[in-house]
Each structure stands twice: as C-alpha cells, then as structure tokens.
Design a protein around this motif. Structure first.
Motif, PDB file in Angstrom:
ATOM      1  N   ALA A   9      50.259  40.733  39.211  1.00 22.47           N
ATOM      2  CA  ALA A   9      49.854  42.138  39.150  1.00 22.47           C
ATOM      3  C   ALA A   9      48.775  42.339  38.085  1.00 22.47           C
ATOM      4  O   ALA A   9      47.847  43.143  38.263  1.00 22.47           O
ATOM      5  N   LYS A  10      48.864  41.596  36.982  1.00 26.33           N
ATOM      6  CA  LYS A  10      47.861  41.659  35.917  1.00 26.33           C
ATOM      7  C   LYS A  10      46.495  41.227  36.455  1.00 26.33           C
ATOM      8  O   LYS A  10      45.474  41.849  36.178  1.00 26.33           O
ATOM      9  N   VAL A  11      46.478  40.162  37.258  1.00 27.78           N
ATOM     10  CA  VAL A  11      45.236  39.676  37.862  1.00 27.78           C
ATOM     11  C   VAL A  11      44.700  40.708  38.854  1.00 27.78           C
ATOM     12  O   VAL A  11      43.514  41.033  38.840  1.00 27.78           O
ATOM     13  N   GLN A  12      45.591  41.239  39.706  1.00 26.86           N
ATOM     14  CA  GLN A  12      45.174  42.240  40.692  1.00 26.86           C
ATOM     15  C   GLN A  12      44.573  43.455  39.994  1.00 26.86           C
ATOM     16  O   GLN A  12      43.543  43.970  40.415  1.00 26.86           O
ATOM     17  N   SER A  13      45.181  43.906  38.910  1.00 30.54           N
ATOM     18  CA  SER A  13      44.667  45.063  38.160  1.00 30.54           C
ATOM     19  C   SER A  13      43.297  44.770  37.563  1.00 30.54           C
ATOM     20  O   SER A  13      42.390  45.613  37.618  1.00 30.54           O
ATOM     21  N   ARG A  18      37.431  46.207  38.118  1.00 28.92           N
ATOM     22  CA  ARG A  18      36.033  45.815  38.207  1.00 28.92           C
ATOM     23  C   ARG A  18      35.446  46.138  39.586  1.00 28.92           C
ATOM     24  O   ARG A  18      34.390  45.651  39.948  1.00 28.92           O
ATOM     25  N   GLY A  19      36.179  46.952  40.337  1.00 30.06           N
ATOM     26  CA  GLY A  19      35.691  47.410  41.621  1.00 30.06           C
ATOM     27  C   GLY A  19      35.714  46.346  42.709  1.00 30.06           C
ATOM     28  O   GLY A  19      35.045  46.471  43.724  1.00 30.06           O
ATOM     29  N   GLN A  20      36.459  45.310  42.486  1.00 33.24           N
ATOM     30  CA  GLN A  20      36.508  44.222  43.454  1.00 33.24           C
ATOM     31  C   GLN A  20      37.615  44.468  44.473  1.00 33.24           C
ATOM     32  O   GLN A  20      38.684  44.948  44.127  1.00 33.24           O
ATOM     33  N   PRO A 143      31.789  31.850  45.618  1.00 31.22           N
ATOM     34  CA  PRO A 143      31.316  31.264  44.362  1.00 31.22           C
ATOM     35  C   PRO A 143      30.484  32.258  43.541  1.00 31.22           C
ATOM     36  O   PRO A 143      30.607  32.296  42.319  1.00 31.22           O
ATOM     37  N   GLU A 144      29.680  33.068  44.205  1.00 34.04           N
ATOM     38  CA  GLU A 144      28.879  34.063  43.489  1.00 34.04           C
ATOM     39  C   GLU A 144      29.778  35.053  42.749  1.00 34.04           C
ATOM     40  O   GLU A 144      29.526  35.390  41.583  1.00 34.04           O
ATOM     41  N   GLN A 145      30.834  35.503  43.412  1.00 33.94           N
ATOM     42  CA  GLN A 145      31.776  36.419  42.761  1.00 33.94           C
ATOM     43  C   GLN A 145      32.460  35.736  41.580  1.00 33.94           C
ATOM     44  O   GLN A 145      32.668  36.361  40.533  1.00 33.94           O
ATOM     45  N   LEU A 146      32.785  34.460  41.726  1.00 38.25           N
ATOM     46  CA  LEU A 146      33.404  33.713  40.626  1.00 38.25           C
ATOM     47  C   LEU A 146      32.481  33.707  39.414  1.00 38.25           C
ATOM     48  O   LEU A 146      32.915  33.958  38.289  1.00 38.25           O
TER      49      LEU A 146
END
Length: 159
Positions: A9-13, A18-20, A143-146
């Motif tokens: 959930a921390k990762v999802q938040s 960041r609008g992702q 990869p660009e998003q990463l």
C-alpha cells in the motif's frame, strides 16, 4: 479486490501521489526471485527489474541497483563508471535504508534518499515488472517510467 499489505500500500500510495496509473498486484505465488516473479506474472525473466541494495564502502550510503532479472551485477563495471566501491548490504541495513525487507524491495518509496543505478539492458523492453514492497507483490511499468520515478542513472552493469 484484495486489500494490499501495508508495504505494498505504501508503494501504491507513492505511485498515485506522482500521478502514475500503476496498479500494485499481489500474486498468489512468490515473486521473491526474478525466476519466481517471471513465472507468476507470465513474462520473461529479463523483464523483471530486480532491486539489489549495496553499501558504498566510502560514504556508507545505500545504493540501489535495478538489474534485469537474468543479469548478474559486475561491481567492477559499476566502479569504473561511478567511482563507487560497493559492498554487500545485510538485511538490517536494507530495511533501515529502504523501509522494506529483502525479497520485496521496490524501486521507489524508500525511507531514505537512495542512489539508484539502472541496468541498461532493461531499456530493450516495452514493459518491465518491479517488486512492490512484499515477496509476492509487483507492478508493471516501462523503462522510461522507471528512470523518471527513480532518477536513476542508466549503466552497463552486466557481468
């Protein structure tokens, strides 16, 4: 929909802030290793963006290397390209610096600022998969998003 574990959930938040539009998925099988993750997801091992934490011997800072699932990291190549001499990080160091346990360290949402190096081999794929905080959670990205999310530096790190 399955309720995410706190680490996922921390990762999802983090991603949502960041609008992702990423969706953290909890898999029924383990994604602890790149091979396990590829089997659970149904993708190639090379498409797994595995997170490896090292300790910079000089600064004692955490360094995250996100490598293609089939690649071993050449610490010699990393030193040639960055000047950093990296050493092994133990489980306590990893949890302290990232906020996550080994086997589920995501490329984002860490508790401290982390230097991030990215395996250029990941750039050949349209989609890759990264850990999302637990040994059985992942999310898909490009990869660009990463690169955008981690502010990482793309390097040739393959042994």
């Amino acid at each position: 929909m399955i309720k995410l574990k706190p680490s996922s959930a921390k990762v999802q938040s983090f991603l949502a802030e960041r609008g992702q539009e990423f969706i953290v998925q909890q898999m029924p099988a383990s994604t602890r290793t790149a091979k396990d993750a590829a089997e659970a997801i149904g993708c190639r091992v090379e498409q797994i963006a595995k997170s490896l934490i090292f300790k910079d011997d000089e600064s004692k800072s955490a360094v995250l290397i996100i490598a293609s699932g089939s690649n071993q990291v050449s610490l010699e190549k990393v030193k040639e390209q960055t000047g950093m001499q990296l050493g092994k990080a133990d489980a306590d160091f990893v949890r302290e610096k990232t906020g996550f346990a080994i086997g589920g360290v995501p490329p984002v949402a860490h508790t401290t600022e982390i230097i991030t190096l990215l395996d250029q081999d990941l750039q050949q794929f349209n989609e890759i998969w990264a850990a999302a905080g637990t040994p059985n959670s992942v999310f898909k990205l490009t990869p660009e998003q990463l690169g955008d999310l981690t502010h990482g530096r793309w390097l040739d790190i393959k042994k």
